[in-house]
Design a protein around this motif. Sequence first.
Motif, PDB file in Angstrom:
ATOM      1  N   PRO A   1    -107.732 -93.381 -82.905  1.00 29.94           N
ATOM      2  CA  PRO A   1    -108.299 -93.915 -81.670  1.00 29.94           C
ATOM      3  C   PRO A   1    -109.789 -94.183 -81.867  1.00 29.94           C
ATOM      4  CG  PRO A   1    -107.776 -91.560 -81.448  1.00 29.94           C
ATOM      5  CD  PRO A   1    -107.210 -92.009 -82.756  1.00 29.94           C
ATOM      6  N   ASN A   2    -110.229 -95.371 -81.494  1.00 21.38           N
ATOM      7  CA  ASN A   2    -111.656 -95.730 -81.586  1.00 21.38           C
ATOM      8  C   ASN A   2    -112.216 -95.461 -82.990  1.00 21.38           C
ATOM      9  OD1 ASN A   2    -111.854 -96.315 -78.630  1.00 21.38           O
ATOM     10  ND2 ASN A   2    -111.300 -94.156 -78.517  1.00 21.38           N
TER      11      ASN A   2
ATOM     12  N   GLN B   1    -115.537 -90.950 -79.132  1.00 18.44           N
ATOM     13  CA  GLN B   1    -114.546 -91.273 -78.112  1.00 18.44           C
ATOM     14  C   GLN B   1    -115.295 -91.649 -76.831  1.00 18.44           C
ATOM     15  OE1 GLN B   1    -111.337 -91.508 -79.071  1.00 18.44           O
ATOM     16  NE2 GLN B   1    -112.151 -90.965 -81.086  1.00 18.44           N
ATOM     17  N   PRO B   2    -114.903 -92.788 -76.214  1.00 16.33           N
ATOM     18  CA  PRO B   2    -115.695 -93.352 -75.101  1.00 16.33           C
ATOM     19  C   PRO B   2    -115.889 -92.405 -73.910  1.00 16.33           C
ATOM     20  CG  PRO B   2    -114.017 -94.900 -75.833  1.00 16.33           C
ATOM     21  CD  PRO B   2    -113.774 -93.631 -76.580  1.00 16.33           C
ATOM     22  N   HIS B   3    -114.983 -91.471 -73.693  1.00 20.09           N
ATOM     23  CA  HIS B   3    -115.122 -90.584 -72.524  1.00 20.09           C
ATOM     24  C   HIS B   3    -116.056 -89.411 -72.813  1.00 20.09           C
ATOM     25  CE1 HIS B   3    -111.838 -88.646 -74.810  1.00 20.09           C
ATOM     26  NE2 HIS B   3    -112.305 -87.518 -74.295  1.00 20.09           N
ATOM     27  N   CYS B   4    -116.473 -89.276 -74.073  1.00 19.33           N
ATOM     28  CA  CYS B   4    -117.291 -88.123 -74.436  1.00 19.33           C
ATOM     29  C   CYS B   4    -118.752 -88.399 -74.142  1.00 19.33           C
ATOM     30  CB  CYS B   4    -117.091 -87.792 -75.908  1.00 19.33           C
ATOM     31  SG  CYS B   4    -115.423 -87.157 -76.219  1.00 19.33           S
ATOM     32  N   PRO B   5    -119.572 -87.388 -73.819  1.00 22.25           N
ATOM     33  CA  PRO B   5    -119.263 -85.960 -73.925  1.00 22.25           C
ATOM     34  C   PRO B   5    -118.638 -85.348 -72.673  1.00 22.25           C
ATOM     35  CG  PRO B   5    -121.550 -86.230 -73.317  1.00 22.25           C
ATOM     36  CD  PRO B   5    -120.968 -87.622 -73.416  1.00 22.25           C
TER      37      PRO B   5
ATOM     38  N   SER C   1    -109.161 -99.766 -94.165  1.00 27.25           N
ATOM     39  CA  SER C   1    -109.336-100.675 -93.023  1.00 27.25           C
ATOM     40  C   SER C   1    -109.968 -99.927 -91.854  1.00 27.25           C
ATOM     41  CB  SER C   1    -108.012-101.264 -92.567  1.00 27.25           C
ATOM     42  OG  SER C   1    -107.131-101.452 -93.634  1.00 27.25           O
ATOM     43  N   ILE C   2    -109.614 -98.668 -91.694  1.00 31.43           N
ATOM     44  CA  ILE C   2    -110.209 -97.856 -90.619  1.00 31.43           C
ATOM     45  C   ILE C   2    -111.683 -97.608 -90.943  1.00 31.43           C
ATOM     46  CG2 ILE C   2    -110.194 -95.563 -89.527  1.00 31.43           C
ATOM     47  CD1 ILE C   2    -107.874 -97.221 -88.572  1.00 31.43           C
ATOM     48  N   GLU C   3    -111.940 -97.257 -92.187  1.00 36.55           N
ATOM     49  CA  GLU C   3    -113.329 -96.962 -92.573  1.00 36.55           C
ATOM     50  C   GLU C   3    -114.229 -98.193 -92.458  1.00 36.55           C
ATOM     51  OE1 GLU C   3    -113.447 -93.482 -95.820  1.00 36.55           O
ATOM     52  OE2 GLU C   3    -112.370 -95.264 -96.507  1.00 36.55           O
ATOM     53  N   ASN C   4    -113.625 -99.370 -92.642  1.00 34.71           N
ATOM     54  CA  ASN C   4    -114.415-100.611 -92.576  1.00 34.71           C
ATOM     55  C   ASN C   4    -114.258-101.348 -91.254  1.00 34.71           C
ATOM     56  OD1 ASN C   4    -115.311-100.211 -95.243  1.00 34.71           O
ATOM     57  ND2 ASN C   4    -113.354-100.983 -96.009  1.00 34.71           N
ATOM     58  N   TYR C   5    -113.593-100.713 -90.283  1.00 33.84           N
ATOM     59  CA  TYR C   5    -113.367-101.298 -88.954  1.00 33.84           C
ATOM     60  C   TYR C   5    -112.681-102.655 -89.051  1.00 33.84           C
ATOM     61  CZ  TYR C   5    -117.336 -98.084 -88.805  1.00 33.84           C
ATOM     62  OH  TYR C   5    -118.179 -97.032 -89.011  1.00 33.84           O
ATOM     63  N   LYS C   6    -111.676-102.739 -89.927  1.00 35.87           N
ATOM     64  CA  LYS C   6    -111.011-104.029 -90.138  1.00 35.87           C
ATOM     65  C   LYS C   6    -109.499-103.885 -89.922  1.00 35.87           C
ATOM     66  CE  LYS C   6    -113.953-106.814 -93.071  1.00 35.87           C
ATOM     67  NZ  LYS C   6    -115.045-105.950 -93.579  1.00 35.87           N
TER      68      LYS C   6
ATOM     69  N   LYS D   1    -112.347-102.892 -80.441  1.00 34.76           N
ATOM     70  CA  LYS D   1    -113.707-102.557 -80.014  1.00 34.76           C
ATOM     71  C   LYS D   1    -114.543-102.169 -81.224  1.00 34.76           C
ATOM     72  CE  LYS D   1    -112.729-100.656 -75.408  1.00 34.76           C
ATOM     73  NZ  LYS D   1    -112.983 -99.447 -74.599  1.00 34.76           N
ATOM     74  N   ARG D   2    -115.830-102.334 -81.059  1.00 33.45           N
ATOM     75  CA  ARG D   2    -116.739-101.877 -82.109  1.00 33.45           C
ATOM     76  C   ARG D   2    -116.780-100.349 -82.100  1.00 33.45           C
ATOM     77  NH1 ARG D   2    -120.250-106.568 -82.306  1.00 33.45           N
ATOM     78  NH2 ARG D   2    -120.946-106.337 -80.163  1.00 33.45           N
ATOM     79  N   PRO D   3    -116.961 -99.748 -83.256  1.00 36.16           N
ATOM     80  CA  PRO D   3    -117.063 -98.283 -83.277  1.00 36.16           C
ATOM     81  C   PRO D   3    -118.282 -97.836 -82.482  1.00 36.16           C
ATOM     82  CG  PRO D   3    -117.725 -99.207 -85.381  1.00 36.16           C
ATOM     83  CD  PRO D   3    -117.142-100.333 -84.595  1.00 36.16           C
ATOM     84  N   ILE D   4    -118.184 -96.729 -81.801  1.00 36.49           N
ATOM     85  CA  ILE D   4    -119.369 -96.181 -81.142  1.00 36.49           C
ATOM     86  C   ILE D   4    -119.732 -94.863 -81.812  1.00 36.49           C
ATOM     87  CG2 ILE D   4    -119.126 -97.324 -78.923  1.00 36.49           C
ATOM     88  CD1 ILE D   4    -117.760 -94.848 -77.860  1.00 36.49           C
ATOM     89  N   LYS D   5    -121.003 -94.589 -81.784  1.00 35.59           N
ATOM     90  CA  LYS D   5    -121.450 -93.362 -82.433  1.00 35.59           C
ATOM     91  C   LYS D   5    -121.006 -92.152 -81.619  1.00 35.59           C
ATOM     92  CE  LYS D   5    -125.627 -92.652 -84.219  1.00 35.59           C
ATOM     93  NZ  LYS D   5    -127.076 -92.887 -84.427  1.00 35.59           N
TER      94      LYS D   5
END
Length: 363
Positions: free
Chosen positions: A253-254, A259-263, A303-308, A353-357
């Motif tokens: 996920p993401n 994770q978008p709902h965090c913190p 692909s996960i590591e490169n967001y592809k 979606k773009r990865p979020i920190k």
Amino acid sequence: MKFSYFYYFCIVSVVALYKNKAQIFQNQLGYCEPFTVEFIAGLVSKEARQILDPGSRPRQKQLRYDLFTRRNPYKRQLLLTGDRNRLLASNFNASWPVRLSIHGWNGQTTTCSNAAIKDAYLARSDYNVILVDWSDYSLDINYFRVVTEIYEIAHQLTNFTRFLHNHTGTSFKDMYLIGHSAGCHIAGMAGKLLHPYKYGVIFALDSSGPVHRSLDAKWRLAPTDAYYVESIQSDVALFGFPADNLAHASFYPNWGLGQPHCPNVTTMEPDFTCDHFGALYYFVESLQNPRAFGAVKCKNYESIENYKCGCGARQCKASDYMGGDPAVPKKGVFYFSTRATMPFGYGDICRMKRPIKSTITRI
Ligand SMILES: *[C@@H]1O[C@H](CO)[C@@H](O)[C@H](O)[C@H]1NC(C)=O
Ligand SMILES: *[C@@H]1O[C@H](CO)[C@@H](O)[C@H](O)[C@H]1NC(C)=O
Ligand SMILES: *[C@@H]1O[C@H](CO)[C@@H](O)[C@H](O)[C@H]1NC(C)=O
Ligand SMILES: *[C@@H]1O[C@H](CO)[C@@H](O)[C@H](O)[C@H]1NC(C)=O
């Protein structure tokens, strides 16, 4: 005269209410234990006491099993390996599937995350939901000691499931193990110890990575540990497992990062573990709605590591769904994204979606 009866009645009702609240276990603040930073701090002082007084360290560590069914949704029935009378007197019913939830390090059966899993299953259908209590081991600030005990913990768990099988006739295939964090490796090890039999499914909710990422498959969760193993990895950067070799199907996920709902949102766990518990709460939502988390298939873990991953567009039609019960076997690496508020799932359309920190800035 009448008056004092009235007072007596009031006191009895208040006491009854209070006692009831204490006995009701559900996923709602006040009815389950939030997992707090203070709680973890308590373990540090426990360790200090035990170093000063080694006699206070428990000699025999035992697993306990809290059974919940639709007949006792809020109050556990305690089961113990070998105690046949307890089992036969309980609400355990061999015609319902068995779901065993295994908490993580520092966890206990009474945490709100465990209540969430139990409530979601019982809202769905008739199950024997068993919350595995390995707190004799897990409430220990020394993670390395806990890691060395996983084999012993898993051995106890396997023995318990054999005991269930022997006395109720439930097949191992009808047993699913749902692990969180270190609980995933306990599930995996239990699966290995059950050989030549196999559990039906292991759902691994953000398997722990520290230490285990460098271990051979013999000592951690592996795809061969059940007929089907599905992994949901929501925190590959910190507490989770940064690879795709744990399961037949691995969901990120993401991108397994922030994770978008965090913190925020659940308020049941400390902020720094929010990403790590993300997988657990997504899984819980998938029990309520098996098509909540439509995912797209990726080529491989890189692909996960490169967001592809994806179909080349911003929105892709889901090819598969994460979680649900009964499990739907899949194979490969998958991506899906989530909303910042509940319900977390986007359903049949997977939004790229773009990865979020991660919001974790300090521990
Ligand atoms: C077990 O569950 C089945 C199906 O729900 C039900 O018909 C049966 O009466 C239950 N057995 C007991 C002993 O309650
Ligand atoms: C598991 O069961 C076997 C046989 O019943 C017993 O010898 C063993 O000590 C048990 N192990 C644990 C860890 O409970
Ligand atoms: C279950 O039954 C098997 C075969 O009869 C036996 O070897 C084993 O010790 C039993 N285990 C438990 C925990 O009852
Ligand atoms: C966190 O939760 C509180 C209370 O639910 C809310 O007021 C606040 O806006 C939330 N913060 C974030 C960053 O979502």
